[in-house]
Design a protein around this motif. Structure first.
Motif, PDB file in Angstrom:
ATOM      1  N   THR A   1       5.547  27.048  21.074  1.00  0.00           N
ATOM      2  CA  THR A   1       6.390  27.740  22.695  1.00  0.00           C
ATOM      3  C   THR A   1       6.535  29.539  21.655  1.00  0.00           C
ATOM      4  O   THR A   1       7.030  29.336  20.890  1.00  0.00           O
ATOM      5  N   ARG A   2       5.659  29.800  22.723  1.00  0.00           N
ATOM      6  CA  ARG A   2       6.552  31.754  23.425  1.00  0.00           C
ATOM      7  C   ARG A   2       8.232  31.759  23.650  1.00  0.00           C
ATOM      8  O   ARG A   2       8.376  30.935  24.175  1.00  0.00           O
ATOM      9  N   PRO A   3       8.693  32.386  23.617  1.00  0.00           N
ATOM     10  CA  PRO A   3      10.008  32.944  24.039  1.00  0.00           C
ATOM     11  C   PRO A   3       9.488  33.159  25.715  1.00  0.00           C
ATOM     12  O   PRO A   3       9.196  33.182  26.691  1.00  0.00           O
ATOM     13  N   CYS A   4      10.462  32.258  25.876  1.00  0.00           N
ATOM     14  CA  CYS A   4      10.390  31.523  27.097  1.00  0.00           C
ATOM     15  C   CYS A   4      11.808  30.438  28.392  1.00  0.00           C
ATOM     16  O   CYS A   4      13.179  30.951  26.800  1.00  0.00           O
TER      17      CYS A   4
ATOM     18  N   GLU B   1       7.672  40.797  12.456  1.00  0.00           N
ATOM     19  CA  GLU B   1       6.640  41.831  12.081  1.00  0.00           C
ATOM     20  C   GLU B   1       5.274  41.090  12.883  1.00  0.00           C
ATOM     21  O   GLU B   1       3.926  42.304  12.855  1.00  0.00           O
ATOM     22  N   LEU B   2       4.557  39.887  12.555  1.00  0.00           N
ATOM     23  CA  LEU B   2       3.791  39.422  13.580  1.00  0.00           C
ATOM     24  C   LEU B   2       4.048  38.947  14.693  1.00  0.00           C
ATOM     25  O   LEU B   2       3.608  38.029  15.274  1.00  0.00           O
ATOM     26  N   ALA B   3       5.165  39.862  15.334  1.00  0.00           N
ATOM     27  CA  ALA B   3       5.428  39.596  17.133  1.00  0.00           C
ATOM     28  C   ALA B   3       3.941  39.522  17.884  1.00  0.00           C
ATOM     29  O   ALA B   3       3.825  38.602  18.285  1.00  0.00           O
ATOM     30  N   GLU B   4       3.380  40.535  17.743  1.00  0.00           N
ATOM     31  CA  GLU B   4       2.203  40.286  18.628  1.00  0.00           C
ATOM     32  C   GLU B   4       1.262  38.961  17.864  1.00  0.00           C
ATOM     33  O   GLU B   4       0.553  38.602  19.012  1.00  0.00           O
ATOM     34  N   THR B   5       1.275  38.970  16.919  1.00  0.00           N
ATOM     35  CA  THR B   5       0.319  37.406  16.116  1.00  0.00           C
ATOM     36  C   THR B   5       0.738  36.307  17.198  1.00  0.00           C
ATOM     37  O   THR B   5       0.150  35.449  17.584  1.00  0.00           O
ATOM     38  N   ALA B   6       1.975  36.385  17.547  1.00  0.00           N
ATOM     39  CA  ALA B   6       2.704  34.815  17.891  1.00  0.00           C
ATOM     40  C   ALA B   6       2.478  34.870  19.239  1.00  0.00           C
ATOM     41  O   ALA B   6       2.325  33.714  19.443  1.00  0.00           O
TER      42      ALA B   6
ATOM     43  N   SER C   1       6.080  31.602  18.573  1.00  0.00           N
ATOM     44  CA  SER C   1       7.554  32.406  18.237  1.00  0.00           C
ATOM     45  C   SER C   1       8.521  33.203  16.745  1.00  0.00           C
ATOM     46  O   SER C   1       7.592  32.619  15.478  1.00  0.00           O
ATOM     47  N   THR C   2       8.807  34.477  16.708  1.00  0.00           N
ATOM     48  CA  THR C   2       8.718  34.638  15.540  1.00  0.00           C
ATOM     49  C   THR C   2      10.497  34.416  15.420  1.00  0.00           C
ATOM     50  O   THR C   2      10.872  33.628  16.081  1.00  0.00           O
ATOM     51  N   THR C   3      11.139  34.395  13.977  1.00  0.00           N
ATOM     52  CA  THR C   3      11.992  34.507  13.997  1.00  0.00           C
ATOM     53  C   THR C   3      13.482  34.917  14.378  1.00  0.00           C
ATOM     54  O   THR C   3      14.152  34.297  14.732  1.00  0.00           O
ATOM     55  N   LYS C   4      12.698  36.089  14.599  1.00  0.00           N
ATOM     56  CA  LYS C   4      14.137  36.813  15.527  1.00  0.00           C
ATOM     57  C   LYS C   4      13.711  36.518  16.966  1.00  0.00           C
ATOM     58  O   LYS C   4      15.168  36.159  17.510  1.00  0.00           O
TER      59      LYS C   4
END
Length: 309
Positions: free
Chosen positions: A212-215, A237-242, A248-251
């Protein structure tokens, strides 16, 4: 109740990690385990684990990407050979039944136990006197669901010494008192369950998300959860790629845990670009900056789910 990860890699397996699969071990609660996703080679991972296919009760599939379900046909076919003759129920998105039945039919696999496939689009999927499982749609490239498993509160322990003084022996009367009912004593007086039951144990909540993306649905499913399992495919740092690949990223995983008021976060579904331990530790450190109770999911480690009530 424990979690046991058998696959933490995203997309494809590596020499160090398998693709997604996670067991919720309920040995003390119902002497079974439930499986969440079943990537390729999951049955091999089970052979290396303390789990037994004969104890598998339910399988919950988050979505129909191959790294989350290509292990199903083999596991289902092999289960009976490992003593699994009890009914098995699969829950997952529409299309799951066609995938399973086509694979079994073309391979002429014979299943000697009762197999049921329940396709869903969210909502309450299962409920009994001990657990409730509900699901909601997340934000991924295809329909991907998260699952919230709620253990119902457990009654406190009976005061055995007090019951003995009243002449009550183990048997049906114990059951009535545990259910909150009152009973008649031999002298005709009434004994209330509140007189002999200790403090109840709060049930635990486990939330396991698909890709999932953040939702908002992820936060709602994880509300006040004792444990949240959230994908963290990339460093932030790869939020755009995610975002491009609907992950999702770790953050972002840590932010979801913090917003939901979860007690513990397990990070999983790591990109295969993170091959080495120091790279994985960076994922963990980044999440802990936002949510200190963040841990990398490690394969073949049994994680107890603690009560926080």
């Amino acid at each position: 109740m424990e979690l046991y990860f058998m696959g933490t890699n995203a997309g494809v397996p590596s020499l160090e990690r398998n693709v997604t699969s996670l067991a919720l071990r309920l040995f003390d609660e119902r002497r079974t385990f439930w499986l969440f996703d079943c990537g390729e080679a999951t049955q091999h991972q089970i052979l290396r684990s303390p789990l037994k296919l004969s104890k598998l009760e339910y399988i919950f599939i988050t979505h129909l990407h191959g790294d989350h379900l290509f292990g199903l046909p083999g596991l289902i076919s092999s289960r009976a050979y490992q003593g699994g003759n009890t009914p098995l129920t699969l829950f997952g998105p529409p299309g799951l039944k066609k995938f399973i039945m086509t694979a079994l039919e073309i391979s002429e696999s014979r299943i000697s136990y009762s197999l049921e496939v329940v396709e869903h689009e969210g909502g309450i999927l299962f409920e009994d006197e001990s657990f409730c499982v509900e699901s909601a749609l997340l934000d991924h490239r295809i329909d991907s669901f998260g699952y919230r498993i709620t253990e119902k509160d457990q009654p406190g322990k009976l005061d055995i010494e007090m019951l003995a003084r009243h002449g009550i022996k183990p048997g049906p009367m114990y059951g009535k008192l545990k259910r909150g009912e009152s009973i008649n004593l031999p002298d005709g007086s009434l004994l209330h369950s509140t007189d002999v039951l200790g403090i109840s144990k709060p049930g635990r909540i486990v939330t396991i998300l698909g890709d999932t993306r953040p939702c908002e649905a992820a936060v709602q499913l994880a509300q006040d959860a004792d444990v949240l399992v959230h994908e963290s495919t990339f460093l932030h740092e790869l939020a755009e790629t995610a975002y491009t690949y609907h992950h999702s990223t770790t953050k972002q995983a840590a932010e979801a845990a913090k917003r939901a008021g979860a007690k513990q976060l397990f990070l999983t579904h790591f990109s295969s670009r993170y091959k080495y331990n120091d790279q994985l530790q960076q994922l963990e450190r980044e999440a802990r900056e936002v949510f200190p109770q963040s841990d990398l999911a490690r394969e073949h480690v049994m994680y107890p789910i603690l009560r926080h009530g």
